[in-house]
Design a protein around this motif. Structure first.
Motif: not given
Length: 254
Positions: A45-47, A52-54, A4-9
């Motif tokens: 990734l946002e937390v 950053t989410k707009t 999961s970490v690899i996918k996120a990065l």
């Protein structure tokens, strides 16, 4: 290995392309991940500040790279500059004194050796780039601890645990506090057989344009070679640390 970490990065790579903002649908198309899985990874990734989410409208939600990456990038850039500037002067110092020269920085609650120039002696101390050390052991780590911001230093000391490596290893906070005070008074750090028997370490601070200590320039070697010329080694190490600091932008008065 955490998939999961690899996918996120790996999702961050999509923002290195031409478009600096991407919608959930665009990222899903690029990643071939389901939207529920993707939304969970993007939320993580946002937390953590990597994205950053707009939210322009309910339907128009876009993601872009977060400030955390800028902070990490600046740290990496500073470390690369430090090594680039320091290495020629480390080589010169090693040539002058013919003992191992190290560049040591803070990484969380540890000291990390990020550069090394070895002597040509047959008998050498075993150290390597990437080596981590507790902050109460050795001249370089102790110096970095001594020059930490006070609040951070206090937090590190509160949770510090001691392991005796040699008879000379510091084993309690009271002794360490005294050592920290001595280092700040004299402007350098010295250790006698704290990590390895019959060795000496000498460290001087390297400071940058912010006037903060960013690294320790450390000399280490066996007692048999260093004891008789310790004053000369100390003087030359101090001069080299000053030269590196000046090249990093520290004021000329240093």
């Amino acid at each position: 290995m955490n998939e999961s970490v690899i996918k996120a990065l790996n999702l961050l790579d999509f923002f290195l392309e031409e478009k600096k903002e991407l919608t959930l649908s665009e990222i899903a198309k690029k990643s071939n991940l389901s939207k529920p899985t993707l939304f969970r990874l993007l939320s993580s990734l946002e937390v953590t500040g990597f994205l950053t989410k707009t939210k322009n409208t309910q339907q128009d939600v876009r993601y872009r790279l977060g400030i955390k990456l800028l902070e990490l990038g600046n740290m990496v850039s500073e470390q690369l500059e430090l090594r680039t500037v320091a290495l020629p002067l480390m080589r010169k110092l090693c040539t002058d004194i013919n003992e191992a020269v190290h560049l040591v920085i803070l990484d969380g609650d540890n000291a990390v050796y990020i550069e090394k120039v070895e002597s040509n002696h047959a008998v050498r101390l075993y150290t390597r780039v990437g080596k981590r050390s507790e902050l109460y052991i050795g001249s370089g780590p102790k110096l970095l601890l001594a020059y930490m911001p006070e609040a951070l230093q206090k937090a590190v000391l509160e949770k510090m645990k001691f392991t005796k490596l040699t008879p000379n290893t510091i084993e309690n906070k009271e002794t360490l506090y005294n050592e920290i005070n001595n280092i700040k008074k004299q402007g350098y750090s010295i250790s006698f057989s704290e990590q390895d028997q019959e060795t000496i370490g000498i460290s001087y601070p390297i400071k940058d344009y912010t006037q903060n200590v960013v690294a320790a320039l450390t000399i280490s070697g066996p007692n048999s070679r260093m004891q008789e010329i310790i004053e000369e080694i100390s003087k030359k190490t101090k001069e080299a640390a000053r030269s590196i600091s000046l090249q990093l932008g520290y004021p000329e008065k240093y």
